[in-house]
Design a protein around this motif. Structure first.
Motif, PDB file in Angstrom:
ATOM      1  N   ALA A  59       5.142 -19.337   5.145  1.00  0.00           N
ATOM      2  CA  ALA A  59       5.816 -18.210   5.809  1.00  0.00           C
ATOM      3  C   ALA A  59       4.789 -17.244   6.385  1.00  0.00           C
ATOM      4  N   VAL A  60       3.741 -17.012   5.627  1.00  0.00           N
ATOM      5  CA  VAL A  60       2.714 -16.065   6.062  1.00  0.00           C
ATOM      6  C   VAL A  60       1.895 -16.660   7.209  1.00  0.00           C
ATOM      7  N   ILE A  61       1.584 -17.936   7.111  1.00  0.00           N
ATOM      8  CA  ILE A  61       0.802 -18.574   8.176  1.00  0.00           C
ATOM      9  C   ILE A  61       1.608 -18.613   9.473  1.00  0.00           C
ATOM     10  N   SER A  62       2.890 -18.983   9.338  1.00  0.00           N
ATOM     11  CA  SER A  62       3.704 -19.096  10.558  1.00  0.00           C
ATOM     12  C   SER A  62       3.943 -17.727  11.182  1.00  0.00           C
ATOM     13  N   ALA A  63       3.823 -16.667  10.372  1.00  0.00           N
ATOM     14  CA  ALA A  63       3.983 -15.315  10.914  1.00  0.00           C
ATOM     15  C   ALA A  63       2.783 -14.916  11.770  1.00  0.00           C
ATOM     16  N   ALA A  64       1.682 -15.662  11.634  1.00  0.00           N
ATOM     17  CA  ALA A  64       0.467 -15.399  12.426  1.00  0.00           C
ATOM     18  C   ALA A  64       0.060 -13.928  12.358  1.00  0.00           C
ATOM     19  N   LEU A  65       0.043 -13.379  11.136  1.00  0.00           N
ATOM     20  CA  LEU A  65      -0.372 -11.993  10.959  1.00  0.00           C
ATOM     21  C   LEU A  65      -1.832 -11.848  11.374  1.00  0.00           C
ATOM     22  N   PRO A  66      -2.207 -10.671  11.853  1.00  0.00           N
ATOM     23  CA  PRO A  66      -3.615 -10.481  12.213  1.00  0.00           C
ATOM     24  C   PRO A  66      -4.542 -10.773  11.028  1.00  0.00           C
ATOM     25  N   TYR A  67      -4.050 -10.507   9.809  1.00  0.00           N
ATOM     26  CA  TYR A  67      -4.925 -10.647   8.645  1.00  0.00           C
ATOM     27  C   TYR A  67      -4.068 -10.916   7.419  1.00  0.00           C
TER      28      TYR A  67
ATOM     29  N   GLN B 223       1.118 -18.466 -14.637  1.00  0.00           N
ATOM     30  CA  GLN B 223       0.227 -18.452 -13.488  1.00  0.00           C
ATOM     31  C   GLN B 223       1.036 -18.050 -12.261  1.00  0.00           C
ATOM     32  N   SER B 224       0.328 -17.556 -11.262  1.00  0.00           N
ATOM     33  CA  SER B 224       1.045 -16.922 -10.162  1.00  0.00           C
ATOM     34  C   SER B 224       0.456 -17.295  -8.811  1.00  0.00           C
ATOM     35  N   ASN B 225       1.357 -17.532  -7.844  1.00  0.00           N
ATOM     36  CA  ASN B 225       0.990 -17.628  -6.442  1.00  0.00           C
ATOM     37  C   ASN B 225       0.663 -16.225  -5.920  1.00  0.00           C
ATOM     38  N   ILE B 226      -0.277 -16.154  -5.010  1.00  0.00           N
ATOM     39  CA  ILE B 226      -0.691 -14.846  -4.502  1.00  0.00           C
ATOM     40  C   ILE B 226      -0.628 -14.808  -2.972  1.00  0.00           C
ATOM     41  N   VAL B 227      -0.016 -13.742  -2.465  1.00  0.00           N
ATOM     42  CA  VAL B 227      -0.026 -13.448  -1.031  1.00  0.00           C
ATOM     43  C   VAL B 227      -0.464 -11.992  -0.887  1.00  0.00           C
ATOM     44  N   ILE B 228      -1.463 -11.769  -0.046  1.00  0.00           N
ATOM     45  CA  ILE B 228      -1.987 -10.417   0.184  1.00  0.00           C
ATOM     46  C   ILE B 228      -1.901 -10.145   1.679  1.00  0.00           C
ATOM     47  N   LEU B 229      -1.209  -9.074   2.063  1.00  0.00           N
ATOM     48  CA  LEU B 229      -1.067  -8.824   3.495  1.00  0.00           C
ATOM     49  C   LEU B 229      -1.040  -7.323   3.764  1.00  0.00           C
ATOM     50  N   PRO B 230      -1.237  -6.926   5.026  1.00  0.00           N
ATOM     51  CA  PRO B 230      -1.260  -5.505   5.360  1.00  0.00           C
ATOM     52  C   PRO B 230       0.090  -4.826   5.100  1.00  0.00           C
ATOM     53  N   GLU B 231       0.020  -3.573   4.701  1.00  0.00           N
ATOM     54  CA  GLU B 231       1.209  -2.803   4.360  1.00  0.00           C
ATOM     55  C   GLU B 231       2.260  -2.834   5.477  1.00  0.00           C
ATOM     56  N   ALA B 232       1.815  -2.896   6.719  1.00  0.00           N
ATOM     57  CA  ALA B 232       2.757  -2.893   7.845  1.00  0.00           C
ATOM     58  C   ALA B 232       3.752  -4.053   7.772  1.00  0.00           C
ATOM     59  N   TYR B 233       3.369  -5.141   7.085  1.00  0.00           N
ATOM     60  CA  TYR B 233       4.246  -6.315   6.981  1.00  0.00           C
ATOM     61  C   TYR B 233       4.894  -6.451   5.603  1.00  0.00           C
TER      62      TYR B 233
ATOM     63  N   GLY C 205      -7.859  -0.894   2.397  1.00  0.00           N
ATOM     64  CA  GLY C 205      -6.984   0.124   1.798  1.00  0.00           C
ATOM     65  C   GLY C 205      -5.510  -0.073   2.095  1.00  0.00           C
ATOM     66  N   ASP C 206      -5.202  -0.975   3.019  1.00  0.00           N
ATOM     67  CA  ASP C 206      -3.784  -1.172   3.364  1.00  0.00           C
ATOM     68  C   ASP C 206      -3.234  -2.503   2.836  1.00  0.00           C
ATOM     69  N   LEU C 207      -4.011  -3.193   2.012  1.00  0.00           N
ATOM     70  CA  LEU C 207      -3.537  -4.521   1.571  1.00  0.00           C
ATOM     71  C   LEU C 207      -2.580  -4.405   0.380  1.00  0.00           C
ATOM     72  N   VAL C 208      -1.538  -5.202   0.432  1.00  0.00           N
ATOM     73  CA  VAL C 208      -0.503  -5.224  -0.607  1.00  0.00           C
ATOM     74  C   VAL C 208      -0.460  -6.638  -1.206  1.00  0.00           C
ATOM     75  N   THR C 209      -0.460  -6.707  -2.524  1.00  0.00           N
ATOM     76  CA  THR C 209      -0.473  -8.010  -3.207  1.00  0.00           C
ATOM     77  C   THR C 209       0.923  -8.379  -3.695  1.00  0.00           C
TER      78      THR C 209
END
Lengths: 254, 254
Positions: free
Chosen positions: A224-232, A24-34, A99-103
């Protein structure tokens, strides 16, 4: 098949007790820019954030983990964040996909729990049908760009001789958190109260002669992702993981 | 060469700091009539009594450990027992040798100490130039014929993260005691006071945040032999070991 039921929306809960034998796997999906920074973050923090698979931008597939995986539908529950704030918990993200989301798929301790149990040891939260206890520690990750924050751990109590055996067993699984990072005094890693599990985990009793043993946890990646306060960004909901087609035994290095 | 100096009678002390990189060995020498039982005892208790080599009756050589080894001269100090009582401590046993004596060479924790130190961990008794602390526990060996008694352990204090690393490292060396058998509360294995080391070992300080980690010790074999009250037997003096020609690294299984 379990993943098909999740995809169909028929199961929306925790996955720890499902699909025995499969990673099983943890998942983080964020924009390509990050994505480049987050990839480096995983590289520098392999114990909490061991990278199992990386999706292509805009591509919801993770073929190395399962031919038909569609990350938009195959996780029981997702957390959706805007500017670092959780704005929704949903059960598919088709309408949210871009279209810019990376998993990023990161290893999960469920994989080594099977090996611990096969060796005849009992894991308390499994015995009691609970979700494994998770805690924030004072062990800082190595930060990269906007990503950083504390290491999250899971805890399993054992008698010392069993803890030694569990250390041996989990050392065989470096891609799914590997050996523990601490045992004994919770305060030494900044945990004030083992009775207050976080992230939806349950606290479990520790019996006489047992000591708590702490493993790095993939929920670190969410912090880490939450503290980065990414737009999405989107993550799985802790304990509700992606079930893959890979077998836990594939990840044992000895 | 160190063994030559010992053979010549020029060195009669502890060997822990000598011949870095080479395996050292616990020695038990007993009459052939008891050898089959003692071999079975070692087989059943491999953690404290891992058999590295077995001499032929009456033959003082151990060619698999070193071509020129003569067990009558190559140990710095020997304990001589009659009817379970120590009757002498000597520095060679040429005059005491008999045609029915069988030599057992058992692994020693010095072999894994080198690997621990190479990984960058510090071992307290080495730091302080002391003899490693040894203690009798309440962990019974599996007895065979006249042989039995408690397991003896060595103790090294570490911070938890270093203890986890030391467990991993020593797990690679099953023939030289392997992983620890306990950590933490000494009373849980029947040790009343860590300040009272036994068998000629030194007590060492345990600093804040450290926990004691306990490994099975070859001195267990001496206790088994002494408690058997054999009419005649000879052992090395604890901490004054046989230095062999085998390299510690040969015994790492990973």
């Amino acid at each position: 098949m379990t993943r098909a039921a999740i995809r169909a929306g028929d199961y929306k809960g925790a996955t720890g007790h499902l699909a025995s034998g499969f990673v099983q796997s943890n998942i983080v999906i964020l924009p390509e820019a990050y994505a480049a920074d987050f990839l480096k973050f995983c590289h520098l923090n392999p114990k909490p954030c061991p990278l199992l698979a990386l999706g292509a931008p805009g591509d919801p597939r993770l073929p190395t983990l399962g031919e038909d995986i569609d990350i938009r539908t195959d996780v029981p529950a997702y957390r959706v964040f805007k500017d670092g704030k959780e704005v929704d918990v949903v059960h598919d993200i088709k309408a949210l996909w871009r279209g810019d989301l990376v998993t990023f798929a990161l290893g999960c301790s469920f994989s080594f729990e099977e090996a611990i149990q096969e060796a005849g040891l009992s894991i308390r939260h499994c015995e009691l049908n609970l979700i494994n206890p998770m805690y924030t520690t004072n062990i800082a990750t190595l930060s990269v760009g906007p990503f950083g924050g504390p290491t999250v751990v899971t805890m399993r109590p054992f008698k010392p001789a069993d803890a030694i055996r569990a250390i041996q067993i989990t050392s065989r699984f470096p891609q799914v958190h590997g050996a523990p990072i601490h045992f004994g005094d919770p305060a030494a890693i900044g945990i004030a109260d083992l009775g207050q599990a976080e992230y939806g985990g349950d606290s479990v009793p520790i019996y006489d002669g047992e000591i708590p043993v702490f493993w790095a946890c993939g929920v670190t990646s969410q912090i880490a992702v939450i503290s980065a306060a990414l737009p999405y960004c989107i993550t799985h909901k802790p304990a509700s993981m992606l079930i893959t087609d890979r077998r836990n035994a594939e990840f044992s290095v000895f």
